[in-house]
Structures are given as C-alpha cells and as structure tokens.
Design a protein around this motif. Structure first.
Motif, PDB file in Angstrom:
ATOM      1  N   GLU A 246       0.754  -1.082  -0.060  1.00 32.04           N
ATOM      2  CA  GLU A 246       0.061  -0.595   0.111  1.00 32.04           C
ATOM      3  C   GLU A 246       0.796   1.277   0.301  1.00 32.04           C
ATOM      4  OE1 GLU A 246      -2.625  -3.554   1.261  1.00 32.04           O
ATOM      5  OE2 GLU A 246      -0.204  -2.442   2.028  1.00 32.04           O
ATOM      6  N   ASP A 247       1.622   0.936   0.792  1.00 33.37           N
ATOM      7  CA  ASP A 247       2.720   2.427   0.778  1.00 33.37           C
ATOM      8  C   ASP A 247       3.361   2.293  -0.620  1.00 33.37           C
ATOM      9  OD1 ASP A 247       1.862   3.483   3.042  1.00 33.37           O
ATOM     10  OD2 ASP A 247       3.683   1.788   4.157  1.00 33.37           O
ATOM     11  N   TRP A 248       3.394   1.254  -1.292  1.00 35.19           N
ATOM     12  CA  TRP A 248       5.233   1.468  -2.200  1.00 35.19           C
ATOM     13  C   TRP A 248       3.795   2.005  -3.782  1.00 35.19           C
ATOM     14  CZ3 TRP A 248       2.906  -1.819  -6.114  1.00 35.19           C
ATOM     15  CH2 TRP A 248       3.593  -1.664  -7.783  1.00 35.19           C
ATOM     16  N   ALA A 249       2.388   1.399  -3.395  1.00 33.70           N
ATOM     17  CA  ALA A 249       1.425   1.910  -4.149  1.00 33.70           C
ATOM     18  C   ALA A 249       0.979   2.804  -4.375  1.00 33.70           C
ATOM     19  CB  ALA A 249       0.287   1.323  -4.964  1.00 33.70           C
ATOM     20  N   ARG A 250       1.179   4.381  -3.097  1.00 36.20           N
ATOM     21  CA  ARG A 250       0.688   4.895  -2.762  1.00 36.20           C
ATOM     22  C   ARG A 250       2.014   6.489  -3.198  1.00 36.20           C
ATOM     23  NH1 ARG A 250       0.170   4.985   1.771  1.00 36.20           N
ATOM     24  NH2 ARG A 250       1.630   6.301   3.082  1.00 36.20           N
ATOM     25  N   THR A 251       2.903   5.802  -3.032  1.00 33.87           N
ATOM     26  CA  THR A 251       3.939   6.682  -3.195  1.00 33.87           C
ATOM     27  C   THR A 251       3.846   6.037  -4.640  1.00 33.87           C
ATOM     28  OG1 THR A 251       5.631   6.246  -1.172  1.00 33.87           O
ATOM     29  CG2 THR A 251       6.774   6.755  -2.826  1.00 33.87           C
ATOM     30  N   THR A 252       4.009   5.389  -5.715  1.00 34.39           N
ATOM     31  CA  THR A 252       4.496   5.654  -6.949  1.00 34.39           C
ATOM     32  C   THR A 252       3.274   6.551  -7.834  1.00 34.39           C
ATOM     33  OG1 THR A 252       5.581   3.257  -6.609  1.00 34.39           O
ATOM     34  CG2 THR A 252       4.161   3.866  -9.061  1.00 34.39           C
ATOM     35  N   ILE A 253       2.080   6.217  -7.163  1.00 37.75           N
ATOM     36  CA  ILE A 253       1.141   7.102  -7.568  1.00 37.75           C
ATOM     37  C   ILE A 253       1.069   8.695  -7.723  1.00 37.75           C
ATOM     38  CG2 ILE A 253      -1.354   7.747  -7.118  1.00 37.75           C
ATOM     39  CD1 ILE A 253      -2.003   4.502  -6.524  1.00 37.75           C
ATOM     40  N   GLU A 254       1.853   8.989  -6.540  1.00 33.50           N
ATOM     41  CA  GLU A 254       1.882  10.557  -5.769  1.00 33.50           C
ATOM     42  C   GLU A 254       2.951  11.139  -7.038  1.00 33.50           C
ATOM     43  OE1 GLU A 254       0.394  10.454  -1.165  1.00 33.50           O
ATOM     44  OE2 GLU A 254       2.453  10.641  -1.877  1.00 33.50           O
TER      45      GLU A 254
ATOM     46  N   SER B 281      -5.255  13.665  -2.291  1.00 30.33           N
ATOM     47  CA  SER B 281      -5.392  14.058  -2.381  1.00 30.33           C
ATOM     48  C   SER B 281      -5.482  14.015  -0.232  1.00 30.33           C
ATOM     49  CB  SER B 281      -6.220  15.240  -1.525  1.00 30.33           C
ATOM     50  OG  SER B 281      -7.502  14.752  -1.401  1.00 30.33           O
ATOM     51  N   ASN B 282      -5.740  12.507  -0.784  1.00 26.10           N
ATOM     52  CA  ASN B 282      -5.953  11.660   0.617  1.00 26.10           C
ATOM     53  C   ASN B 282      -5.618  10.060   0.232  1.00 26.10           C
ATOM     54  OD1 ASN B 282      -5.741  10.331   3.241  1.00 26.10           O
ATOM     55  ND2 ASN B 282      -7.803  11.562   4.114  1.00 26.10           N
ATOM     56  N   LEU B 283      -4.787   9.855  -0.206  1.00 33.96           N
ATOM     57  CA  LEU B 283      -4.606   8.006  -0.234  1.00 33.96           C
ATOM     58  C   LEU B 283      -4.282   7.237   0.705  1.00 33.96           C
ATOM     59  CD1 LEU B 283      -2.844   8.234  -3.586  1.00 33.96           C
ATOM     60  CD2 LEU B 283      -5.309   7.877  -3.083  1.00 33.96           C
ATOM     61  N   LYS B 284      -4.715   7.773   2.433  1.00 32.02           N
ATOM     62  CA  LYS B 284      -3.623   7.305   2.559  1.00 32.02           C
ATOM     63  C   LYS B 284      -4.827   6.168   3.778  1.00 32.02           C
ATOM     64  CE  LYS B 284       0.441   9.998   4.831  1.00 32.02           C
ATOM     65  NZ  LYS B 284       0.859  10.746   5.952  1.00 32.02           N
ATOM     66  N   GLY B 285      -4.466   5.179   3.896  1.00 30.69           N
ATOM     67  CA  GLY B 285      -5.650   3.937   4.738  1.00 30.69           C
ATOM     68  C   GLY B 285      -6.454   2.807   3.346  1.00 30.69           C
TER      69      GLY B 285
ATOM     70  N   SER C  80      -6.530   0.560   0.589  1.00 32.64           N
ATOM     71  CA  SER C  80      -5.976  -0.200  -0.320  1.00 32.64           C
ATOM     72  C   SER C  80      -5.720   0.285  -1.683  1.00 32.64           C
ATOM     73  CB  SER C  80      -7.327  -1.546  -0.052  1.00 32.64           C
ATOM     74  OG  SER C  80      -8.488  -1.312  -1.374  1.00 32.64           O
ATOM     75  N   ILE C  81      -5.121  -0.831  -2.054  1.00 28.96           N
ATOM     76  CA  ILE C  81      -4.386  -1.025  -3.675  1.00 28.96           C
ATOM     77  C   ILE C  81      -5.787  -0.716  -4.967  1.00 28.96           C
ATOM     78  CG2 ILE C  81      -3.456  -1.664  -5.379  1.00 28.96           C
ATOM     79  CD1 ILE C  81      -1.242  -2.827  -3.955  1.00 28.96           C
ATOM     80  N   GLU C  82      -6.344  -1.006  -4.317  1.00 26.04           N
ATOM     81  CA  GLU C  82      -7.751  -1.273  -5.207  1.00 26.04           C
ATOM     82  C   GLU C  82      -9.015   0.146  -5.061  1.00 26.04           C
ATOM     83  OE1 GLU C  82      -6.991  -5.867  -4.876  1.00 26.04           O
ATOM     84  OE2 GLU C  82      -6.849  -3.389  -3.117  1.00 26.04           O
ATOM     85  N   GLN C  83      -8.467  -0.065  -4.152  1.00 25.73           N
ATOM     86  CA  GLN C  83      -9.170   1.688  -3.452  1.00 25.73           C
ATOM     87  C   GLN C  83      -8.654   3.137  -3.923  1.00 25.73           C
ATOM     88  OE1 GLN C  83      -9.580   1.449   0.757  1.00 25.73           O
ATOM     89  NE2 GLN C  83     -11.766   0.777   0.526  1.00 25.73           N
ATOM     90  N   MET C  84      -7.425   2.982  -4.258  1.00 31.30           N
ATOM     91  CA  MET C  84      -6.818   4.717  -4.351  1.00 31.30           C
ATOM     92  C   MET C  84      -6.459   4.309  -6.515  1.00 31.30           C
ATOM     93  SD  MET C  84      -2.958   3.418  -3.021  1.00 31.30           S
ATOM     94  CE  MET C  84      -2.702   3.322  -0.986  1.00 31.30           C
ATOM     95  N   VAL C  85      -6.793   2.747  -6.543  1.00 29.43           N
ATOM     96  CA  VAL C  85      -6.979   3.545  -8.421  1.00 29.43           C
ATOM     97  C   VAL C  85      -7.883   3.226  -8.513  1.00 29.43           C
ATOM     98  CG1 VAL C  85      -6.883   1.488  -9.792  1.00 29.43           C
ATOM     99  CG2 VAL C  85      -5.526   1.182  -8.684  1.00 29.43           C
TER     100      VAL C  85
END
Length: 431
Positions: A33-41, A55-59, A61-66
């Motif tokens: 999850e941390d990897w995905a958030r950093t990669t996206i940002e 603006s708020n990807l913390k917390g 899941s990767i699916e929710q980020m996508v």
C-alpha cells in the motif's frame, strides 16, 4: 444504425493501453500500500492537471486508490499481469470472435481474430449465428448469454457446430493460438498471416474486394500487439510486389497497443519520404520532462513516396492508432480529407481521442500498477506553433476529415458502406 455493445471471446479490450513497459521498483520493506501510494503520487499524470483525487490516499487499499484514478489505470496481481503480457504477445485461447446479439436476428459477429479457430473455420465479420450443437446438446441463441454460456461450457479441443442464418454451418473447437493482426485485400486476392509451430507465413487466397480500383490494396490492422509490425512489413512487401499505387489503411475499432510497434509500423511509411529520423510522437510527463519517440528507419518493405494513402477510423480508433494517423498527417503521407470517420446514428463522427500514455510499475512481490504517466503529442505543430494532441477530442470533421456514413454495427473486413465512400473518393481523385 446505432452501435451496440460488443462482447468478446479470445480478444483483447478495444481500449488497450498505448504503452506498457515495466519499471521495477526497489520497494525494500515498504508495504504494498505504501509503495502504491508513493508510486501514484510521484508518477500519475492528469491531462487536466487536477490531482485532487490524490489528496488523501492514506489508509486505502490499492484497489481503492486505483478507483480514484482514470479508467486507464489498473492494478494487477502477478498472475493477472502475466496473463495480460501473454495475450498482448498474441497468445490466445478460445475461438477468437467479438459479437453482439441482435433481437430477431441472432448473434452477429463483429470481428474474427486472425489465425483463430473461428477464422480457420471460415467465419467472418457480419455472419449471423442462430444456434449451436455439441453432441446431443443444442442451443438456440436468444441472447448474448446463450452464446457465451455455450462457448464457456466447451472444453479445449471439443468439436461443436455453429449454425448460420444463411443456412450454412461450421464445425470448430476452442484452442490455444497465436493471433495475427494484419490482413490485405486486392480486387481479386486475400492475404492473411498464419502462425504454425512458431513460424509466420503469408498465405494467399482467392477472393478479394472486387470493388477496389486497379492498383489499390486495402490493409486492415486490428491492434498494435504481437507480431503486428512484422506482419505489416510482409504486407507492404506484397503491396510493392503487386506495384500498387493506392493504399487504404483500415484502423476502425483498433484500440491501440505498444508504442514501439506503432513506431515500427510508422517507419514503414516515413522511411520512404523522410531523410533521417522521423518523430513518431512526444510524451510530456508530470514533472515536465519530455521524451521523443522516433519511427524506425528501413531500407526495404516501405510504402513508396507518392503512394496515395487513405485511412478509415471510427469512435473506437484510439491510442496508438491515433498516434499512427498523427505520423501520416505530420509527414504529409495522408491528407486530412483522406481520413474517413465513420458516422453512426446518434453519434458524432470522430476517433476516440486518447492522447495519454500508460506505464507499468512492478512491486517486489510481482504485482503491477499500470498508471497514466504522460500526455501524448504529434510530431507536427498547429497553426499557432503549439504541439498537436487529440486527447479528449479525437479527430473530427473540424480537422478537415471526411465522413463515411455507416449503415450497420459491423466493421466488415471487406466491402461495406464506409469502404464504398473511400473508394468513391479514390475514383474521384483519379478522374
């Protein structure tokens, strides 16, 4: 007639990514999850510059980020991505058709994949299927699900029979196969690519499109995947051997594929008219970094300078297809007026309008993020000196493109109303 949703068997989605190279990241001890958030940002690109979704990807899941990203971004497990790579390389399993159900008619085949079991059985775009049988089991097709359920229930290698509306029938079986992406027609011949035991062969058959004018060839390019670049080279070699002077390039429903294949195919056109390196496209990333892709240079199997090139496109012509059209227009290989856009009932005549690029990023576990990372621009500039992009607008009549009225939902690889419009223009241009 208005276009209908197309169902797919053994065929990739028409909204294919323009670029798919893998960038392996050393994620150390970071969680997925941390990897995905950093990669996206760090890498996710928005053409409109609106990054409020990040603006708020913390917390999450990767699916929710996508889900907060555009429809071209995706997350794959290691196994899912391996399947995507295999399919994009041309490895398929099934019968190889796209289709839609038409009430009162049956299953209408929208397209048939080159070198597939359906193609080898003689099925073609526009065929209407009424029923099927396997042993004692017979199904009348009253919906799309009737067809899909019947095909899904068959095992690989199991023979079954499809009964067509014209009274004929074909027997075939699901199989693993290597898809081909390019075919060519003259007035009396058909040229197809077949793969057998890893070998690629150009096959020639009786038939063709009798309405094609003399010295004219029609090439259909379905996707920028697998061996498409080599297949195109073989077709152009035959085009030259036949001493053709006019080429119709059909990119209808071609949703794109790999940038490298687009640049290789583009080089088959630019090498005959450009000295040195011809720009295929430019990518501008979130950071402002610019990257230029060039068409390949070839000394043989190229479209000769002076060849009259006509292009067919529709609202599913996207991504790498639109980039290839950009190459043809930028180097004056094809005129806007010779680009024909299909006009369907209730829809605007245009190409899809995808001027963005995706890249893939791999976690240490093998899971993959596919992200939109750049905007795509043509080699040419507009009248104001600005680089040209078709993103979110596509090619339209405002660009000077021509309109080809479409009378049905089928892209026939062969003679149809849209091709008739192109042929009429060729005849008028020769008068």
């Amino acid at each position: 007639m208005k276009r209908k949703k197309i169902r797919v068997f053994g065929f990739i989605c028409i909204l294919a990514a323009l670029c798919a190279f893998s960038a392996a990241l050393f994620s150390g001890c970071a969680s997925p999850e941390d990897w995905a958030r950093t990669t996206i940002e760090q890498n996710y690109y928005r053409f409109d510059g609106d990054y409020s979704s990040l603006s708020n990807l913390k917390g999450l899941s990767i699916e929710q980020m996508v889900e907060k990203l555009d429809r071209y971004s995706a997350y794959y497990t290691k196994e899912e991505y391996a399947a995507v790579i295999a399919e994009n390389a041309g490895s398929r399993s099934g019968i190889g058709v796209t289709y839609t159900y038409s009430g009162g008619n049956g299953i209408i085949l929208h397209s048939v994949v080159g070198n597939s079991p359906a193609k080898k059985a003689g099925l073609k775009a526009g065929d209407i299927l009424l029923s099927a049988s396997a042993g004692e089991h017979t199904v009348q097709f009253a919906s799309s699900n009737d067809f899909s359920d019947f095909i899904n229930a068959r095992t690989t290698g199991e023979d079954f029979t499809l009964n067509l509306k014209d009274g004929s029938n074909v027997t075939l079986a699901k199989a693993s196969y290597t898809a081909s992406y390019v075919s060519m027609y003259t007035s009396d011949r058909v040229y197809e690519i077949e793969y057998e035991n890893g070998n690629r062969t150009l096959k020639e058959y009786d038939g063709g499109i009798p309405q094609l004018p003399e010295d004219t060839a029609y090439i259909y390019l379905s996707q920028f995947y697998g061996g498409a670049a080599e297949e195109m080279a073989q077709m152009i070699n035959k085009f030259n051997a036949l001493e053709c002077s006019t080429l119709i390039l059909d990119l209808r429903d071609d949703g794109g594929g790999y940038v490298d294949l687009m640049a290789r195919i583009g080089g088959r056109f630019t090498s005959g008219v450009v000295q040195g390196n011809a720009i295929a496209m430019k990518a501008i990333y979130k950071s402002g970094r610019q990257e230029t892709s060039y068409c390949y240079n070839y000394s043989e199997d190229t479209v000769p300078a002076g060849t009259s090139v006509y292009v067919m496109a529709n609202n599913n012509t996207a991504s790498a297809s639109e980039a290839l059209i950009g190459v043809l227009v930028s180097y004056k290989i094809a005129k806007y007026e010779n680009i024909f856009l299909s006009k369907y009932e209730g829809e605007v005549a245009k190409s899809y309008g995808k001027g963005i690029m995706q890249s893939t990023f791999t976690h240490r576990t093998g899971d993959v993020l596919k992200l939109t990372v750049a905007g795509i621009y043509w080699a040419m500039n507009d009248a104001n000196g600005n680089p040209v992009t078709i993103h979110d607008k596509g090619l339209t009549v405002e660009d000077g493109c021509s309109v080809a009225p479409a009378s049905d939902t089928i892209v026939n690889v062969g003679y149809d109303d849209e091709l008739e419009a192109v042929i009429s223009k060729i005849i008028a241009d020769r008068a």
